[in-house]
Motif scaffolding. Structure first.
Motif, short mmCIF file in Angstrom:
data_model
loop_
_atom_site.label_atom_id
_atom_site.label_comp_id
_atom_site.label_asym_id
_atom_site.label_seq_id
_atom_site.Cartn_x
_atom_site.Cartn_y
_atom_site.Cartn_z
N LEU A 77 0.80 -1.12 0.23
CA LEU A 77 0.31 -0.03 0.06
C LEU A 77 1.09 0.88 -0.11
CD1 LEU A 77 -3.27 1.12 0.03
CD2 LEU A 77 -2.80 0.95 2.86
N SER A 78 0.66 2.08 -0.47
CA SER A 78 1.83 3.78 -1.16
C SER A 78 2.97 3.29 -1.14
CB SER A 78 1.47 4.46 0.40
OG SER A 78 -0.12 4.62 -0.08
N GLY A 79 3.49 1.68 -2.07
CA GLY A 79 4.59 1.84 -2.09
C GLY A 79 5.17 1.23 -0.53
N ARG A 80 4.56 0.80 0.00
CA ARG A 80 5.39 -0.29 1.77
C ARG A 80 4.49 -0.91 1.32
NH1 ARG A 80 5.05 3.10 7.20
NH2 ARG A 80 5.84 1.52 7.50
N THR A 81 5.55 -2.50 2.32
CA THR A 81 4.57 -3.69 2.31
C THR A 81 4.30 -3.76 3.64
OG1 THR A 81 6.75 -4.39 0.87
CG2 THR A 81 5.22 -5.88 1.67
#
Length: 184
Positions: A77-81
């Protein structure tokens, strides 16, 4: 006088036990309704994402209960895992399965799955408190009912004896202390 006062305190204690047991029994139902509302709100306002079941762990219960199984979801989500656990309640997916989720934008660890399960293990404490409340009610309600003076409020009806029929149709020949003083 002392006995009357202790009776009032005992009655009040029984009433308070019933109220406390009822409140504790009500808590898991209230929590479940709140969680259902939160799941509906997450589906309406949450950010859609795809999660993969990364792992599934089964732990044996220590008190003869059935084993508990937890799924671990991994999602971006939004470039984060992120990785979050979900308890297997009604649905338990295998490792590698993809699941649609809706994530809370304010808290990325909070989501609802397409099969309606919220992240984490929510409501367990409330469930235990509900069981304690049920136990309190099982003990307190009969105790309270035993203290209610039903005999004073609802006295027993006295049965009237049926009228005895006298054979021969003559005068009444019952025994009495006053033997025929008025009959002579």
């Amino acid at each position: 006088m002392w006995r009357r006062r202790s009776s009032v305190w005992a009655n009040l204690g029984c009433v308070l036990l019933v109220v406390a047991g009822g409140a504790l029994l009500w808590l898991p139902f209230h929590t479940q309704f709140e969680l259902d509302d939160w799941a509906a709100e997450l589906r309406a306002r949450g950010v859609p994402a795809r999660a993969v079941v990364d792992d599934r762990v089964t732990k044996e219960g220590g008190n003869r209960e059935s084993p508990s199984t937890t799924m671990y979801f991994r999602y971006d989500l939004s470039g984060r895992t992120y990785e979050q656990e979900v308890g297997c309640v009604e649905v338990c997916r295998s490792a590698g399965d993809e699941v649609s989720i809706w994530v809370n934008p304010a808290d990325p660890g909070d989501f609802v799955t397409d099969f309606g399960q919220l992240s984490g293990h929510r409501g367990r404490v409330q469930g235990v408190l509900g069981a304690v409340g049920f136990g309190i009610l099982v003990l307190a309600v009969p105790l309270l009912l035993s203290r209610v003076p039903f005999r004073r409020w609802f006295p027993r009806r006295t049965r009237r004896r049926p009228v005895a029929l006298v054979r021969g149709g003559g005068r009444f020949t019952g025994r009495s202390k006053h033997k025929g003083y008025g009959r002579r």
